[in-house]
Design an enzyme around this catalytic site. Structure first.
Site, short mmCIF file in Angstrom:
data_model
loop_
_atom_site.label_atom_id
_atom_site.label_comp_id
_atom_site.label_asym_id
_atom_site.label_seq_id
_atom_site.Cartn_x
_atom_site.Cartn_y
_atom_site.Cartn_z
N LYS A 125 0.89 -1.17 0.00
CA LYS A 125 0.00 0.00 0.00
C LYS A 125 0.92 1.21 0.00
CE LYS A 125 -1.87 3.17 1.78
NZ LYS A 125 -1.66 4.56 1.30
N GLU A 143 9.38 1.75 10.98
CA GLU A 143 10.41 2.79 10.80
C GLU A 143 9.69 4.12 10.86
OE1 GLU A 143 13.49 2.19 10.74
OE2 GLU A 143 13.66 0.09 10.14
N CYS A 165 13.60 11.28 7.20
CA CYS A 165 13.41 10.89 8.60
C CYS A 165 14.67 11.00 9.44
CB CYS A 165 12.88 9.47 8.65
SG CYS A 165 13.96 8.31 7.79
N GLU A 187 8.99 16.85 14.96
CA GLU A 187 9.52 16.58 13.62
C GLU A 187 8.79 17.50 12.65
OE1 GLU A 187 8.45 12.89 11.61
OE2 GLU A 187 10.54 12.65 11.07
P1 NAP Z 1 2.09 8.59 7.41
O1 NAP Z 1 1.03 9.61 7.36
O2 NAP Z 1 2.30 7.86 8.67
O3 NAP Z 1 1.78 7.59 6.21
C1 NAP Z 1 2.62 6.51 5.87
C2 NAP Z 1 1.81 5.46 5.17
O4 NAP Z 1 0.83 4.93 6.06
C3 NAP Z 1 1.02 5.97 3.97
O5 NAP Z 1 0.97 4.98 2.98
C4 NAP Z 1 -0.34 6.21 4.58
O6 NAP Z 1 -1.39 6.26 3.64
C5 NAP Z 1 -0.46 5.01 5.48
N1 NAP Z 1 -1.47 5.14 6.54
C6 NAP Z 1 -2.03 6.26 7.05
N2 NAP Z 1 -2.93 5.94 8.01
C7 NAP Z 1 -2.96 4.60 8.10
C8 NAP Z 1 -3.67 3.67 8.90
N3 NAP Z 1 -4.55 4.06 9.82
N4 NAP Z 1 -3.42 2.35 8.73
C9 NAP Z 1 -2.52 1.93 7.84
N5 NAP Z 1 -1.82 2.76 7.03
C10 NAP Z 1 -2.02 4.08 7.16
O7 NAP Z 1 3.51 9.19 7.06
P2 NAP Z 1 3.88 10.16 5.86
O8 NAP Z 1 3.33 11.49 6.21
O9 NAP Z 1 3.51 9.53 4.57
O10 NAP Z 1 5.48 10.14 5.93
C11 NAP Z 1 6.18 10.98 6.77
C12 NAP Z 1 6.62 10.27 8.03
O11 NAP Z 1 7.36 9.11 7.72
C13 NAP Z 1 7.55 11.10 8.87
O12 NAP Z 1 7.19 11.02 10.22
C14 NAP Z 1 8.91 10.47 8.67
O13 NAP Z 1 9.83 10.63 9.70
C15 NAP Z 1 8.54 9.06 8.49
N6 NAP Z 1 9.61 8.37 7.77
C16 NAP Z 1 10.38 7.47 8.46
C17 NAP Z 1 11.41 6.80 7.83
C18 NAP Z 1 12.27 5.81 8.56
O14 NAP Z 1 12.89 4.97 7.92
N7 NAP Z 1 12.35 5.82 9.87
C19 NAP Z 1 11.65 7.04 6.48
C20 NAP Z 1 10.86 7.95 5.81
C21 NAP Z 1 9.82 8.60 6.47
P3 NAP Z 1 -1.76 7.67 2.96
O15 NAP Z 1 -0.66 7.96 2.05
O16 NAP Z 1 -3.03 7.42 2.26
O17 NAP Z 1 -1.89 8.66 4.08
#
Ligand code: NAP
Ligand code: MG
Length: 499
Positions: free
Chosen positions: A194, A269, A303, A400
Site C-alpha cells: 500500500k 520505521e 526521517c 519533527e
Molecule cells: P504517514 O502519514 O504515517 O503515512 C505513511 C503510510 O501509512 C502511507 O501509505 C499512509 O497512507 C499510510 N497510513 C495512514 N494511516 C494509516 C492507517 N490508519 N493504517 C494503515 N496505514 C495508514 O507518514 P507520511 O506522512 O507519509 O510520511 C512521513 C513520516 O514518515 C515522517 O514522520 C517520517 O519521519 C517518516 N519516515 C520514516 C522513515 C524511517 O525509515 N524511519 C523514512 C521515511 C519517512 P496515505 O498515504 O493514504 O496517508
C-alpha cells in the site's frame, strides 16, 4: 544514467496522464471494486499528474488471497534458491535499464530532484535489492548436539513469515517500496503493498517491471488507496502475517494496535528529530557543508535528517555563518529542473505545517538567520531556514517538522558527556545522531551515550555497505537492511526428533 531533457519529461508526463492507473493483483491490472479513483499531483506545480484507482478493504482482501495462494503453492513456493536470487537480480537489471524514466516519474510525483533520485534513491535501493538477492538461501538454521544416548536431534529451520503487508510513505517512495519488497521476496514471502497516496506512481511503474521479469502472479500485489481505508484493512486483515511500515510515529502506534488482532509481526520505521553535535575541534567547513545539505535533502522531508544542531560556544557564530552560506545557495526549484538541488514540500498542507512551526519558533524567541518563508513558484516551495537562540522547550526543537528547517542551540562544557547526552536524548525519538569532532574520546563517549539506532561521526555512513537501519524509542521497532533485515521476514522453527 544520462542528463534528462525537457522532451523526455514531457513524454513521461503525458503517459502518466493518459489513462487511470489500476490496482495490481494476482498479476493482473484491475479497477478498484468500488470503481473509485483519486487524483495525484505534482508538488512542483500544484497540477494534477495522474488518476489512480482507490482500493478499499475488498481489494485488500483480494490481494491478500492472491498473496496467500502464491505463498502456499505454485512457481514461487517451489522455486529454487538460485532461481529466486536470479529473478531478483533480473529485476535489479530492469530497474537500472529504466532508471531515467523512473527518476522522471518519481520527481514529477514527489518533487524530489531528478538527480538525487537517479544517483541516490534508485542506485541505493537497487544495491539493497542485489544484497538481498545475495542472502537468498544463506539465512540458515542450526542444530544442537544432544547426548548420543538421548537418541534425539534438535535443529532449527528458517522459514519465510508468510504474507506481508508493506505500507510506505511519500518522501522516498521508490526506495521505500523496493527496500521492503526486495527483503520480503528474498526471504521467500509474498507481499501486498500500500504505497503513499501522495506519490504512488513510481511503485506502479515498478509493478510493470515485476511482471515483465517474470515474478510469478500473486507474489507481489499493489493496492493504491487511502491509509485509513486500504492501509487499515491490510493492518486488520486476519490472514496477513507481518506488517512492515515506514511513516509517522502517530500512524505507527495505531498499526501496532491493529497488528495485535492476530499478533502480526511488525517492523516500524518512524519519525525522528536527530541531534548533531559539533565540537570545537571539528572540521567546520566539512561539517557545515554536510549539515546544510542534509537539512535540504528532500526539502528536509527525510526521517534521519539532523535538525537539532548543538554547537560549542567557541565556534557557534563561525559555524552558523558557514551553514547559512551553503544553504543560501540552495534555491528551491522544481525537482525536474536539471540544476535543482532542492524541490518543493510534498503538499500545501505540509507546507502550512512548516510555516506554522517557523512562525511559532520566532514567537517563542528563536532568531531567524535565514529563510523562514515560502519561496517563489506555483508549487509548494519553502526556503532553507536556520533559527538560532533555540531552547529545548520550543516546539521547533521538539517536533519533527519535515521541512528544510535547522534549529541551533549552544553548549559550553564539551567534557560533560552525560549532560550532552541528556540534551540529545530529551526527545521521544531515537533514529539518528551526528557527531563532528577530531577527538576519539568525544566521538566514542557520545556514540555510547546517545539513544539512537544510527550514529554518524564526521559524516560517516555514505557507503553502500549493507547495515541495519532503524530507531530506538518512538522512532520504531526492528531494523531494515543487513542480516537483521532479512531475518525480520523469517520465523525460526525448532524441530526435535527422537529416533
Ligand atoms: P504517514 O502519514 O504515517 O503515512 C505513511 C503510510 O501509512 C502511507 O501509505 C499512509 O497512507 C499510510 N497510513 C495512514 N494511516 C494509516 C492507517 N490508519 N493504517 C494503515 N496505514 C495508514 O507518514 P507520511 O506522512 O507519509 O510520511 C512521513 C513520516 O514518515 C515522517 O514522520 C517520517 O519521519 C517518516 N519516515 C520514516 C522513515 C524511517 O525509515 N524511519 C523514512 C521515511 C519517512 P496515505 O498515504 O493514504 O496517508
Ligand atoms: Mg504526487
Amino acid at each position: 544514467m544520462t542528463t534528462i531533457n525537457e522532451t523526455q519529461i514531457q513524454q513521461v508526463q503525458s503517459r502518466l496522464g493518459a489513462e487511470p492507473f489500476r490496482l495490481f493483483i494476482d498479476g493482473q491490472w484491475c479497477e478498484a471494486s468500488a470503481g473509485k479513483t483519486f487524483a495525484v499531483s505534482n508538488p512542483s506545480t500544484g497540477e494534477q499528474l495522474a488518476t489512480v484507482a482507490e482500493g478499499d478493504a475488498s481489494d485488500i482482501d483480494r490481494a491478500v488471497r492472491a498473496a496467500r495462494k502464491a505463498f502456499r503453492s505454485g512457481p514461487w513456493a517451489d522455486m529454487s534458491f538460485g532461481a529466486r536470487s536470479a529473478l531478483l537480480h533480473k529485476l535489479a537489471d530492469a530497474i537500472m535499464a529504466n532508471v531515467d524514466e523512473l527518476a522522471i516519474i518519481e520527481s514529477l510525483d514527489s518533487g524530489n530532484t531528478i538527480t538525487s533520485i537517479q544517483h541516490v534513491d534508485i542506485p541505493m535501493s537497487v544495491g539493497n535489492l542485489r544484497a538481498n538477492a545475495g542472502w537468498v538461501g544463506k539465512v540458515a538454521g542450526d542444530s544442537t548436539a544432544a547426548p548420543v544416548s538421548a537418541n534425539t536431534v534438535h535443529f532449527t529451520l528458517k522459514q519465510p513469515v508468510g504474507v506481508c503487508g508493506l505500507i510506505t510513505p511519500w518522501n522516498a517512495p521508490f526506495l521505500m517500496v523496493l527496500n521492503k519488497m526486495g527483503t520480503a521476496l528474498a526471504a521467500g514471502c509474498t507481499v501486498v503493498i500500500k504505497p503513499a497516496e501522495l506519490a504512488p506512481l513510481s511503485a506502479l511503474r515498478l509493478m510493470e517491471l515485476v511482471a515483465e521479469v517474470g515474478i510469478p502472479a500473486g507474489v507481489v500485489n499493489l493496492v493504491t488507496g487511502m491509509g485509513g481505508v486500504a492501509g487499515q484493512a491490510l493492518v486488520d486483515h486476519p490472514d496477513v502475517n507481518k506488517i512492515s511500515f515506514t511513516g509517522s510515529t502517530r500512524v505507527g502506534r495505531s498499526i501496532l494496535q491493529g497488528a495485535a488482532s492476530n499478533m502480526k509481526r511488525v517492523t516500524l520505521e518512524l519519525g525522528g528529530k536527530s541531534p548533531i553535535f559539533v565540537f570545537s575541534d571539528a572540521d567546520l567547513d566539512a561539517a557545515a557543508a554536510a549539515i546544510a545539505q542534509e537539512v535540504c535533502f528532500k526539502s528536509g522531508q527525510f526521517c534521519a535528517a539532523g535538525t537539532r544542531l548543538f554547537v560549542h560556544d567557541s565556534i557557534h557564530d563561525a559555524l552558523v555563518d558557514k551553514v547559512a552560506a551553503v544553504m543560501r545557495e540552495i534555491k528551491p526549484a522544481p525537482g525536474t529542473s536539471p540544476t535543482s538541488r532542492m524541490g518543493p514540500i510534498i503538499s500545501e498542507n505540509q507546507l502550512r505545517r512548516v510555516e506554522h512551526y517557523v512562525a511559532e519558533g520566532q514567537q517563542q524567541g528563536a532568531r531567524l538567520v535565514l529563510g523562514g518563508k515560502r519561496a517563489e513558484g506555483s508549487g509548494w516551495f519553502f526556503e532553507p531556514t536556520v533559527l538560532t537562540d533555540v531552547t529545548p522547550a520550543m516546539s521547533i526543537h521538539n517536533d519533527e517538522i519535515f521541512g528544510p528547517v535547522l534549529s541551533v542551540l549552544r553548549f559550553s562544557d564539551e567534557q560533560d558527556y552525560d549532560a550532552l547526552a541528556d540534551l540529545a536524548n530529551a526527545t521521544e525519538y531515537g533514529l539518528a545522531a551526528k557527531i563532528w569532532t577530531r577527538s576519539l574520546a568525544h566521538a566514542h563517549a557520545m556514540a555510547r551515550r546517545i539513544d539512537a539506532g544510527l550514529i554518524s561521526v564526521n559524516g560517516g555512513g555514505k557507503t553502500d555497505a549493507p547495515r541495519p537501519f532503524g530507531g530506538f524509542k518512538q522512532s520504531g521497532i526492528g531494523r531494515e537492511g543487513g542480516l537483521e533485515g532479512i531475518m525480520a521476514y523469517m520465523e525460526t522453527k525448532t524441530v526435535s526428533m527422537s529416533y
